[in-house]
Motif scaffolding. Sequence first.
Motif, PDB file in Angstrom:
ATOM      1  N   ASN A   9      77.956  28.943   8.670  1.00 24.37           N
ATOM      2  CA  ASN A   9      76.832  29.819   8.991  1.00 24.37           C
ATOM      3  C   ASN A   9      76.286  29.607  10.397  1.00 24.37           C
ATOM      4  O   ASN A   9      75.500  30.421  10.881  1.00 24.37           O
ATOM      5  N   THR A  67      82.499  29.809   4.791  1.00 26.79           N
ATOM      6  CA  THR A  67      81.924  30.368   6.007  1.00 26.79           C
ATOM      7  C   THR A  67      80.988  29.354   6.641  1.00 26.79           C
ATOM      8  O   THR A  67      80.117  28.795   5.960  1.00 26.79           O
ATOM      9  N   GLY A 103      79.772  31.073  12.572  1.00 34.21           N
ATOM     10  CA  GLY A 103      80.262  32.358  12.103  1.00 34.21           C
ATOM     11  C   GLY A 103      81.724  32.366  11.730  1.00 34.21           C
ATOM     12  O   GLY A 103      82.257  33.395  11.321  1.00 34.21           O
TER      13      GLY A 103
END
Length: 268
Positions: free
Chosen positions: A99, A97, A102
Motif C-alpha cells: 500500500n 499489494t 503501489g
Amino acid sequence: MKTIYSFLKTFRNALIALTLVFSACDDDNEITEVTSDSSDLEVNNYVLVSTGQTDAYDLDGEIVSGLSEGDELYGQDGHYQKGSSASYTDNGDGTVTDNVTGLMWQQTPSSEDFTWEEAENYCENLELSGYDDWRMPTVKELFSISDFENGWPYINQDYFDLAGDEISKDEQYWGNNKYVGVTVEGGDDAAFGVNHVTGHIKAYAASSMGPVGGKYVRAVRGDTYGTNDFTENGDSTITDNSTGLMWAQYDSGEGLDWADALAYAENS
C-alpha cells in the motif's frame, strides 16, 4: 553544515544507502547539474518505506536505550523513525499489494532455482490471479519489502511466503539489475539479488544453476518504483528529487568502523 546533512543522518540506514547506489547502474537515471538554489524543486514522488527497525544496539548487538544526541552510537536507524510504515494487503488470490509503493507482489514464489535469465523469463511468462504483466523486480523494489523489526528472515511472513521448505541462509532472490563490473563469483556476468533471510544485497553469478548457484525469484507488477533523479547543487551536495533527500557528494575519504561512521555523519 548540520542542515546540509540533515537528510543524510536521518536516513543513514542500509535500505536507502544501498538501494540508491545500486539503482545508479540503471540507464534511466538522470543527473542534472545546477548552480542555483534547488530548494523549490518538486520532490517526494518516490515514497520511502520504513525499515521497521525501532531499536538501537550497542557494539555487542544488545539493545540499548536512553541514548540521546551527542552520545556515542547515537544516530542509528532506531533513533530516526522516518519513511512510511510498511502496509500490505493480502488480496486472497496469491498476491499481496504494497500500500506504500503501489506494487503488487507474488505471495508464494516458485521453489525452483533459476539462473538470472531463467528468472526473467519465468516472470515475463507468469500468469497469476488474472494478471499476465508480471516482471522481475528491481533490487530496490525487492529490498523495499525487507522488514528489519525482527530479522531471520527479514521479511514479513504474515504476508510473504518463503520459497524454501524451511528457513535457511539460501532464501536468495534475483533482482533485474545486472552488475556493472567484475565480481569474483560471477566474473563480468553478475546480477544483484536480495537474501531475505540474512537481510543483505549481494551480486550473484548470473549464469549459476542448481541448488547451490541458482536463486529464487518473486515476481512483481506495477510501475517501476524508485527511479533516481539527481541534481548536483554545486556545493558538494546532491539532491535526489525523487525522495527529497540531500546527500554529501563525497564520502568520508577513509574506512570507518560502524561507531565512527555514526559519529562522522552526526557531526558533519
